[in-house]
Design an enzyme around this catalytic site. Structure first.
Site, PDB file in Angstrom:
ATOM      1  N   ASN A 204     -10.263   8.315   5.180  1.00 24.91           N
ATOM      2  CA  ASN A 204      -9.582   9.884   4.956  1.00 24.91           C
ATOM      3  C   ASN A 204      -9.876   9.969   3.429  1.00 24.91           C
ATOM      4  OD1 ASN A 204      -7.342   8.765   7.069  1.00 24.91           O
ATOM      5  ND2 ASN A 204      -8.288  10.877   7.187  1.00 24.91           N
ATOM      6  N   ASP A 263       1.191   5.963   5.505  1.00 28.14           N
ATOM      7  CA  ASP A 263       1.143   7.146   4.448  1.00 28.14           C
ATOM      8  C   ASP A 263       2.162   8.099   4.595  1.00 28.14           C
ATOM      9  OD1 ASP A 263      -0.205   8.547   2.516  1.00 28.14           O
ATOM     10  OD2 ASP A 263      -1.475   9.637   3.875  1.00 28.14           O
TER      11      ASP A 263
END
Length: 387
Positions: A204, A263
């Protein structure tokens, strides 16, 4: 005064990468060696806790969490301490006993928040806040104001003078992570050669893998870094950010360095709707968080225990490995494995009790029960460690 000695019995302890049938002995918030108690002190346990055959594993450590339960560590700057406490309390239900509160890029926020809590600055970043290292290491000092409460800093290694910044941060005991970056593999290798030891949420916010230049993903198998430089990588296994096949690739390629991170953003634990992260409005729709008005993912809302269960199913790894990816591995990455992420003698008695489906039954910090499934928090609640 005799200190209380507690014996946790009828459990399977996670030790030395195995689940072993044994008792856990705790005194003064630490895991202790029972042989010394029996033979040297000739003591018996003051309290016995029957775990009913459950798994007893080190408490989970989340190295990347932006907030939760309506709290945004970057945005709620006027109530930092209260916000951290609220998130810490909520995370106990998911077995998290230590975590790094994470800041998105915002120099003003960093100057306000960093003196009040320990943080890992990274996240979804407004372009106007991205800085060049035009003054080298001084640029980092200008952005953060203080480095005293920082455990991890993420930076883009392709930036000019990044290497000298990485070296100086590493020399000060800060874990440098590479990410949010357009770096190629060579950039990443140079960063590791200068002290970087972590990749921020693999796959990511980085260049996708390409067979001619695999980018930062190539750090998992490169042979152009020091032989003693183990590269760790965070990975979000929430069923949204990383495809199960990508999870399997990362696990089979470099299992020793894999760290599960959430996250998680402020919307974790909240219902669908509009919320805020940093300077962005975000929307939660059907269990996914997007930058408002777009289809751009901006953070996870899955708690750590859910990520562990999803990762185990996707990778078909052992229970032991899945649990260590959320405890021992992050502790080793930060160099705190003697105190956290382990149940070895002398370690902090921070642990989680789980059933065979890896559902959290109770959470313990310093040997005290701080969460039990199906009940409110105990009156002897003690906050998680902020690392």
């Amino acid at each position: 005064m005799t200190l209380k000695l507690t014996q946790f019995r009828n459990c399977r302890l996670l030790r030395n990468h195995q689940l072993v049938v044994d008792d856990l002995w705790v005194r003064a918030g630490k895991v202790i060696d029972p042989e010394k108690v029996f033979f040297d002190e000739k003591q018996q346990a003051h309290v016995q806790v029957d775990c009913g055959g459950a798994i007893l594993a080190p408490g989970f450590i989340d190295l990347q969490i932006n907030g939760g339960y309506g709290v945004d560590f970057s945005y709620d700057v006027d109530s930092v301490e209260a916000g951290v406490r609220k998130v810490a309390k909520g995370l106990l239900a998911h077995g998290v006993t230590s975590f790094c509160p994470t800041l998105v890029t915002s120099p003003e926020t960093c100057h306000t928040v960093l003196p009040k809590s320990q943080n890992e600055p990274e996240g979804a970043h407004p372009p106007e806040c991205i800085k060049e290292f035009d003054q080298g290491f001084q640029t980092a000092l200008d952005v953060y104001g203080t480095l005293e409460n920082i455990s991890i800093i993420t930076l883009a290694p392709e930036k000019e003078r990044a290497s000298e910044v990485i070296r100086e941060l590493s020399n000060r005991g800060i874990t440098v992570s590479v990410g949010h970056s357009m770096a190629n593999l060579c950039d990443g290798e140079v960063a590791v050669q200068h002290g970087a030891r972590l990749i921020t949420h693999l796959f990511n916010a980085m260049l996708p893998f390409h067979h001619r230049d695999p980018g930062l993903v190539g750090l998992l198998t490169t042979d152009k870094i020091p032989p003693n430089a183990l590269v760790y990588f965070g990975i979000i296994s929430d069923g949204v950010h990383t495809h199960p096949a990508a999870l399997r690739i990362a696990y089979k390629t470099h299992p020793e360095g894999l760290i599960l991170v959430t996250d998680a953003i402020s919307a974790m634990g909240l219902n669908d709707g509009r919320h805020r992260i940093g300077q962005f409005d975000i929307e939660v729709r059907a269990g996914r968080a997007y930058v408002a008005g777009t289809d751009t993912l901006c953070g996870s809302i899955a708690p750590m225990d859910e990520c562990i269960r999803f990762f185990k199913k996707a990778s078909n790894c052992s229970i032991e490995y899945a649990l260590e990816a959320a405890s021992l591995h992050p502790a080793r990455c930060l160099g705190i494995e003697q105190q956290k992420g382990t149940l070895e003698y002398g370690a902090d008695a921070d642990f989680v009790v789980l059933d065979d489906s890896l559902t959290v039954l109770s959470t313990w910090i310093a040997g005290d029960c701080v969460y039990e499934s199906g009940s409110s928090l105990k009156s002897n609640y003690r906050t998680n460690d902020i690392i």
